[in-house]
Design a protein around this motif. Structure first.
Motif, PDB file in Angstrom:
ATOM      1  N   PHE A  44      32.879  20.523 -11.971  1.00 45.06           N
ATOM      2  CA  PHE A  44      32.505  20.817 -13.352  1.00 45.06           C
ATOM      3  C   PHE A  44      33.192  19.861 -14.325  1.00 45.06           C
ATOM      4  N   GLU A  45      34.449  19.522 -14.050  1.00 44.34           N
ATOM      5  CA  GLU A  45      35.183  18.613 -14.936  1.00 44.34           C
ATOM      6  C   GLU A  45      34.620  17.198 -14.888  1.00 44.34           C
ATOM      7  N   THR A  46      34.152  16.769 -13.719  1.00 45.04           N
ATOM      8  CA  THR A  46      33.643  15.399 -13.595  1.00 45.04           C
ATOM      9  C   THR A  46      32.143  15.294 -13.861  1.00 45.04           C
ATOM     10  N   HIS A  47      31.379  16.320 -13.505  1.00 38.14           N
ATOM     11  CA  HIS A  47      29.922  16.305 -13.676  1.00 38.14           C
ATOM     12  C   HIS A  47      29.452  17.672 -14.182  1.00 38.14           C
ATOM     13  N   PRO A  48      29.726  17.996 -15.440  1.00 36.44           N
ATOM     14  CA  PRO A  48      29.443  19.362 -15.903  1.00 36.44           C
ATOM     15  C   PRO A  48      27.966  19.753 -15.823  1.00 36.44           C
ATOM     16  N   TYR A  49      27.073  18.870 -16.234  1.00 41.10           N
ATOM     17  CA  TYR A  49      25.662  19.260 -16.256  1.00 41.10           C
ATOM     18  C   TYR A  49      25.057  19.308 -14.859  1.00 41.10           C
ATOM     19  N   GLY A  50      25.467  18.409 -13.997  1.00 46.22           N
ATOM     20  CA  GLY A  50      25.001  18.467 -12.613  1.00 46.22           C
ATOM     21  C   GLY A  50      25.498  19.718 -11.910  1.00 46.22           C
ATOM     22  N   THR A  51      26.751  20.064 -12.169  1.00 42.20           N
ATOM     23  CA  THR A  51      27.323  21.271 -11.571  1.00 42.20           C
ATOM     24  C   THR A  51      26.611  22.514 -12.086  1.00 42.20           C
ATOM     25  N   LEU A  52      26.377  22.562 -13.398  1.00 49.74           N
ATOM     26  CA  LEU A  52      25.651  23.703 -13.965  1.00 49.74           C
ATOM     27  C   LEU A  52      24.241  23.791 -13.390  1.00 49.74           C
ATOM     28  N   ALA A  53      23.583  22.650 -13.257  1.00 54.53           N
ATOM     29  CA  ALA A  53      22.213  22.639 -12.746  1.00 54.53           C
ATOM     30  C   ALA A  53      22.162  23.174 -11.314  1.00 54.53           C
TER      31      ALA A  53
END
Length: 184
Positions: free
Chosen positions: A14-23
Protein backbone atom coordinates in the motif's frame (compact mmCIF):
# COMPACT_ATOMS: atom_id res chain seq x y z
CA UNK A 1 1.95 -16.98 5.82
CA UNK A 2 1.02 -15.62 9.22
CA UNK A 3 -1.54 -12.87 9.57
CA UNK A 4 1.13 -10.46 10.82
CA UNK A 5 3.32 -11.15 7.79
CA UNK A 6 0.31 -10.71 5.51
CA UNK A 7 -0.54 -7.39 7.18
CA UNK A 8 3.05 -6.21 6.75
CA UNK A 9 3.09 -7.24 3.09
CA UNK A 10 -0.18 -5.40 2.52
CA UNK A 11 1.09 -2.28 4.29
CA UNK A 12 4.33 -2.28 2.30
CA UNK A 13 2.42 -2.77 -0.94
CA UNK A 14 0.00 0.00 0.00
CA UNK A 15 2.85 2.40 0.79
CA UNK A 16 4.61 1.76 -2.52
CA UNK A 17 1.60 1.17 -4.82
CA UNK A 18 -1.54 2.46 -3.09
CA UNK A 19 -3.93 2.38 -6.05
CA UNK A 20 -2.77 -0.99 -7.33
CA UNK A 21 -3.08 -2.43 -3.85
CA UNK A 22 -6.56 -0.96 -3.43
CA UNK A 23 -7.60 -2.26 -6.84
CA UNK A 24 -6.42 -5.82 -6.24
CA UNK A 25 -7.71 -5.94 -2.67
CA UNK A 26 -11.11 -4.58 -3.63
CA UNK A 27 -11.31 -6.95 -6.59
CA UNK A 28 -10.37 -9.94 -4.45
CA UNK A 29 -12.92 -9.00 -1.79
CA UNK A 30 -15.62 -8.54 -4.45
CA UNK A 31 -14.84 -11.95 -5.93
CA UNK A 32 -14.75 -13.57 -2.49
CA UNK A 33 -18.10 -12.02 -1.62
CA UNK A 34 -19.61 -13.38 -4.83
CA UNK A 35 -18.16 -16.85 -4.22
CA UNK A 36 -19.70 -16.92 -0.74
CA UNK A 37 -23.01 -15.61 -2.12
CA UNK A 38 -23.19 -18.21 -4.88
CA UNK A 39 -22.24 -21.11 -2.62
CA UNK A 40 -24.75 -20.01 0.01
CA UNK A 41 -27.42 -19.56 -2.64
CA UNK A 42 -26.76 -23.07 -3.96
CA UNK A 43 -26.98 -24.56 -0.47
CA UNK A 44 -30.25 -22.80 0.26
CA UNK A 45 -31.71 -23.82 -3.09
CA UNK A 46 -30.83 -27.44 -2.48
CA UNK A 47 -32.84 -27.43 0.75
CA UNK A 48 -30.65 -29.88 2.60
CA UNK A 49 -32.38 -31.95 5.20
CA UNK A 50 -30.79 -34.44 7.53
CA UNK A 51 -32.79 -37.64 8.03
CA UNK A 52 -31.34 -40.27 10.29
CA UNK A 53 -29.59 -42.97 8.34
CA UNK A 54 -28.99 -46.04 10.43
CA UNK A 55 -25.91 -48.11 9.75
CA UNK A 56 -24.64 -51.13 11.58
CA UNK A 57 -21.34 -49.45 12.47
CA UNK A 58 -22.88 -46.17 13.62
CA UNK A 59 -26.60 -46.09 14.41
CA UNK A 60 -26.57 -42.35 15.16
CA UNK A 61 -24.79 -41.08 12.07
CA UNK A 62 -26.65 -38.38 10.16
CA UNK A 63 -26.15 -37.92 6.43
CA UNK A 64 -27.54 -35.14 4.25
CA UNK A 65 -30.20 -35.93 1.68
CA UNK A 66 -31.13 -33.52 -1.08
CA UNK A 67 -34.80 -32.78 -1.47
CA UNK A 68 -34.21 -31.00 -4.79
CA UNK A 69 -31.43 -32.50 -6.92
CA UNK A 70 -31.38 -29.57 -9.36
CA UNK A 71 -28.32 -27.51 -8.51
CA UNK A 72 -27.57 -24.42 -10.56
CA UNK A 73 -24.02 -24.41 -11.85
CA UNK A 74 -21.47 -22.10 -10.33
CA UNK A 75 -21.18 -18.97 -12.50
CA UNK A 76 -17.45 -18.25 -12.72
CA UNK A 77 -18.04 -15.37 -15.14
CA UNK A 78 -20.19 -13.65 -12.54
CA UNK A 79 -17.30 -13.89 -10.07
CA UNK A 80 -14.94 -12.47 -12.71
CA UNK A 81 -17.36 -9.55 -13.22
CA UNK A 82 -17.39 -8.84 -9.48
CA UNK A 83 -13.59 -8.98 -9.45
CA UNK A 84 -13.38 -6.58 -12.42
CA UNK A 85 -15.83 -4.16 -10.83
CA UNK A 86 -13.88 -4.25 -7.57
CA UNK A 87 -10.60 -3.59 -9.38
CA UNK A 88 -12.12 -0.58 -11.09
CA UNK A 89 -13.76 0.81 -7.97
CA UNK A 90 -10.86 0.28 -5.54
CA UNK A 91 -8.93 3.41 -6.55
CA UNK A 92 -12.14 5.45 -6.82
CA UNK A 93 -13.14 4.50 -3.29
CA UNK A 94 -9.59 5.19 -2.12
CA UNK A 95 -9.74 8.73 -3.53
CA UNK A 96 -13.20 9.22 -2.05
CA UNK A 97 -11.99 8.17 1.40
CA UNK A 98 -9.04 10.54 1.06
CA UNK A 99 -11.52 13.33 0.26
CA UNK A 100 -13.65 12.42 3.28
CA UNK A 101 -10.63 12.32 5.60
CA UNK A 102 -9.46 15.69 4.34
CA UNK A 103 -12.80 17.49 4.48
CA UNK A 104 -14.37 15.68 7.45
CA UNK A 105 -11.53 14.82 9.86
CA UNK A 106 -12.76 12.68 12.72
CA UNK A 107 -10.23 14.02 15.21
CA UNK A 108 -9.36 17.69 15.57
CA UNK A 109 -5.82 18.31 14.34
CA UNK A 110 -5.44 21.45 16.46
CA UNK A 111 -5.30 19.53 19.75
CA UNK A 112 -1.83 18.26 20.61
CA UNK A 113 -1.81 14.84 22.22
CA UNK A 114 1.06 12.93 23.87
CA UNK A 115 3.06 10.60 21.63
CA UNK A 116 1.04 7.56 20.53
CA UNK A 117 -2.32 8.93 21.66
CA UNK A 118 -5.11 10.33 19.55
CA UNK A 119 -7.93 12.68 20.41
CA UNK A 120 -11.52 11.54 20.71
CA UNK A 121 -13.55 10.99 17.58
CA UNK A 122 -15.98 13.83 16.96
CA UNK A 123 -19.47 12.38 16.58
CA UNK A 124 -20.53 15.48 14.67
CA UNK A 125 -17.70 14.98 12.15
CA UNK A 126 -18.51 11.27 11.93
CA UNK A 127 -22.15 12.09 11.20
CA UNK A 128 -21.12 14.52 8.46
CA UNK A 129 -18.77 11.96 6.95
CA UNK A 130 -21.39 9.21 6.93
CA UNK A 131 -24.00 11.60 5.51
CA UNK A 132 -21.64 12.70 2.71
CA UNK A 133 -20.77 9.10 1.94
CA UNK A 134 -24.38 7.97 1.84
CA UNK A 135 -25.83 10.95 0.00
CA UNK A 136 -23.05 11.33 -2.58
CA UNK A 137 -21.00 8.17 -3.04
CA UNK A 138 -23.59 5.48 -2.34
CA UNK A 139 -25.87 6.48 -5.25
CA UNK A 140 -22.87 6.97 -7.55
CA UNK A 141 -21.39 3.60 -6.59
CA UNK A 142 -24.70 1.80 -7.06
CA UNK A 143 -25.24 3.47 -10.44
CA UNK A 144 -21.75 2.45 -11.52
CA UNK A 145 -22.37 -1.09 -10.26
CA UNK A 146 -25.64 -1.53 -12.14
CA UNK A 147 -24.26 0.01 -15.32
CA UNK A 148 -20.95 -1.82 -15.38
CA UNK A 149 -22.54 -5.17 -14.54
CA UNK A 150 -25.04 -4.63 -17.34
CA UNK A 151 -22.26 -3.86 -19.80
CA UNK A 152 -20.15 -6.83 -18.66
CA UNK A 153 -23.21 -9.10 -18.97
CA UNK A 154 -23.59 -7.94 -22.58
CA UNK A 155 -26.91 -6.17 -22.07
CA UNK A 156 -28.02 -3.43 -24.41
CA UNK A 157 -28.85 0.13 -23.35
CA UNK A 158 -32.57 -0.64 -23.06
CA UNK A 159 -32.06 -3.58 -20.69
CA UNK A 160 -29.56 -1.66 -18.58
CA UNK A 161 -32.11 1.15 -18.33
CA UNK A 162 -34.72 -1.36 -17.16
CA UNK A 163 -32.31 -2.59 -14.48
CA UNK A 164 -31.87 0.98 -13.27
CA UNK A 165 -35.63 1.52 -13.22
CA UNK A 166 -36.26 -1.70 -11.32
CA UNK A 167 -33.34 -1.78 -8.90
CA UNK A 168 -31.75 1.62 -8.30
CA UNK A 169 -34.24 3.11 -5.83
CA UNK A 170 -34.70 -0.10 -3.77
CA UNK A 171 -30.92 -0.59 -3.65
CA UNK A 172 -30.28 2.97 -2.47
CA UNK A 173 -32.98 2.67 0.19
CA UNK A 174 -31.62 -0.69 1.37
CA UNK A 175 -28.11 0.77 1.39
CA UNK A 176 -29.27 3.67 3.56
CA UNK A 177 -30.85 1.23 6.01
CA UNK A 178 -27.74 -0.94 6.41
CA UNK A 179 -24.52 1.00 5.85
CA UNK A 180 -24.89 4.07 8.06
CA UNK A 181 -24.98 1.82 11.13
CA UNK A 182 -22.04 -0.20 9.81
CA UNK A 183 -20.00 2.96 9.28
CA UNK A 184 -20.60 4.29 12.77
Amino acid sequence: MSSIALARAYQQSFETHPYGTLALTNGALGALGDIVAQLTQNLVRNKLCFPRVFRAESPFQIQPRRVDDHRPPYDILRTVRFFAFGVGMGPVIGRWNFFLERHFPLRPSSIRMPQGQQGKVSLKALGKRVAADQLIMAPIGLALFLGSMGVMEGRDRHHIGEKYSDLFKPLVLANWQVWPLAQV
